[in-house]
Design a protein around this motif. Structure first.
Motif, PDB file in Angstrom:
ATOM      1  N   CYS A   1      16.827  72.609 -13.909  1.00  0.00           N
ATOM      2  CA  CYS A   1      15.753  73.217 -13.120  1.00  0.00           C
ATOM      3  C   CYS A   1      14.447  72.435 -13.272  1.00  0.00           C
ATOM      4  N   ASP A   2      13.518  72.709 -12.351  1.00  0.00           N
ATOM      5  CA  ASP A   2      12.229  72.013 -12.376  1.00  0.00           C
ATOM      6  C   ASP A   2      11.328  72.519 -13.495  1.00  0.00           C
ATOM      7  N   MET A   3      11.409  73.805 -13.784  1.00  0.00           N
ATOM      8  CA  MET A   3      10.645  74.360 -14.898  1.00  0.00           C
ATOM      9  C   MET A   3      11.411  75.518 -15.500  1.00  0.00           C
ATOM     10  N   ILE A   4      11.044  75.849 -16.745  1.00  0.00           N
ATOM     11  CA  ILE A   4      11.643  76.985 -17.438  1.00  0.00           C
ATOM     12  C   ILE A   4      10.543  77.991 -17.733  1.00  0.00           C
ATOM     13  N   ALA A   5      10.791  79.260 -17.417  1.00  0.00           N
ATOM     14  CA  ALA A   5       9.834  80.336 -17.694  1.00  0.00           C
ATOM     15  C   ALA A   5      10.482  81.341 -18.631  1.00  0.00           C
TER      16      ALA A   5
ATOM     17  N   ALA B   1      13.022  70.890 -19.063  1.00  0.00           N
ATOM     18  CA  ALA B   1      12.887  70.922 -17.613  1.00  0.00           C
ATOM     19  C   ALA B   1      11.798  69.912 -17.256  1.00  0.00           C
ATOM     20  N   THR B   2      11.847  69.388 -16.056  1.00  0.00           N
ATOM     21  CA  THR B   2      10.908  68.345 -15.626  1.00  0.00           C
ATOM     22  C   THR B   2       9.460  68.741 -15.862  1.00  0.00           C
ATOM     23  N   ASP B   3       9.110  69.965 -15.508  1.00  0.00           N
ATOM     24  CA  ASP B   3       7.727  70.436 -15.646  1.00  0.00           C
ATOM     25  C   ASP B   3       7.508  71.276 -16.894  1.00  0.00           C
ATOM     26  N   GLY B   4       8.459  71.272 -17.819  1.00  0.00           N
ATOM     27  CA  GLY B   4       8.253  71.904 -19.114  1.00  0.00           C
ATOM     28  C   GLY B   4       8.708  73.345 -19.199  1.00  0.00           C
ATOM     29  N   VAL B   5       8.459  73.915 -20.381  1.00  0.00           N
ATOM     30  CA  VAL B   5       8.815  75.297 -20.690  1.00  0.00           C
ATOM     31  C   VAL B   5       7.530  76.105 -20.844  1.00  0.00           C
TER      32      VAL B   5
END
Length: 297
Positions: free
Chosen positions: A79-83, A108-112
């Motif tokens: 995924c692009d980001m993890i929330a 993830a590309t944009d971080g957690v």
């Protein structure tokens, strides 16, 4: 009569054992596509991995190896980001001992991105002094940082794709009083956010959505956890539905914004969580990993 009671007790024990040995480690990936009129073009198809309610204590009860299994499953979604929407522990920060190195491997590309849930304030350590509680909270903040997770404490971050942007807003826990703490400050968290920006709000308790997010903001997407779907779901229904109006999956609200004269659509997604509290078992409400794809309507 005794036979009926004995049968009921045996069935109850069987369900508990099934929920402990199988259900609590039966991770499932649920994919959902959410549509928005005002999603920036560069984020059409953007994928968010949403998980919640890790409750580290529940993984110390014979499920230690499942943490690596969960991390591998999350990373395999690319995924692009993890929330992560709160309750990383159940009682106190040192529950993360032995798990931090594994959780730090989430990628993830944009971080957690992460927030605090009601269990993350050491409130259930009844013998703690105020000083001990504050020290534990500070310790938990440090552990998030050590894992490389971006902990948002009534703050926001911006993800860019060229000239387009996605604002990730994170608030501290805001539950229903008097049982759950209310520390969220949406005004502070969104200070400096451009008007009309597409916002994704991380807020642990889904009741915050109807109490504050809908009446006071135009935030397009809210991600929550907290309910665990009661850790018990039968034919899609859980007893927790008697307590929470929004307790699993996606919910939608449409309203008229008097300021700009536009119709506003707001979405809430509630993840069922991956950990357990207080009983380390799950039946039907399996540990959930949600993959949310954002798309233009």
């Amino acid at each position: 009569m005794l036979t009926i009671v004995a049968t009921f007790i045996l069935c109850f024990i069987a369900v508990l054992l099934f929920g402990y040995f199988y259900g609590s480690r039966h991770f499932v990936v649920n994919e959902r596509t959410l549509y928005f009129d005002d999603l920036p073009d560069s984020f059409d198809g953007y994928r968010i991995l949403h998980f919640s309610d890790f409750h580290a204590l529940s993984f110390h009860l014979g499920h230690e190896a499942d943490v690596a299994k969960m991390v591998e499953l999350i990373n395999s979604q690319h995924c692009d980001m993890i929330a992560f929407t709160g309750d990383i522990v159940t009682m106190k920060a040192d529950e993360l001992n032995g798990f931090e190195e594994t959780l730090a491997q989430l990628y993830a590309t944009d971080g957690v991105y992460a927030i605090m849930g009601n269990h993350d304030y050491a409130l259930y350590m009844r013998n703690y002094t105020v000083g001990q509680r504050l020290a534990d909270i500070k310790d938990l903040h440090r552990r998030h940082e050590n894992m490389g997770w971006k902990l948002l404490l009534n703050d926001h971050d911006v993800i860019y794709r060229g000239s387009d942007s996605l604002v990730i807003v994170g608030v501290e826990n805001d539950g229903t009083p008097p049982h759950f703490p209310q520390y969220a400050d949406l005004t502070k968290a969104t200070q400096g956010v451009a008007e009309g920006a597409f916002q994704v709000l991380l807020s642990h308790d889904p009741t915050h959505w109807r109490r504050t997010v809908i009446p006071d903001t135009n935030i397009q997407l809210t991600l929550s956890g907290h309910t665990h779907a009661g850790q018990l779901k039968i034919f899609g229904w859980s007893p927790v539905a008697l307590v929470y109006d929004e307790w699993s999956g996606a919910y939608f609200n449409s309203k008229y914004d008097k300021t700009n004269g536009n119709k506003v659509m707001q979405t809430l997604h509630v993840n069922e969580g991956v950990g357990c509290v207080p009983v380390p078992m799950r039946v039907g409400a399996w540990p959930e990993i949600s993959v949310l794809t954002l798309k233009h309507k």
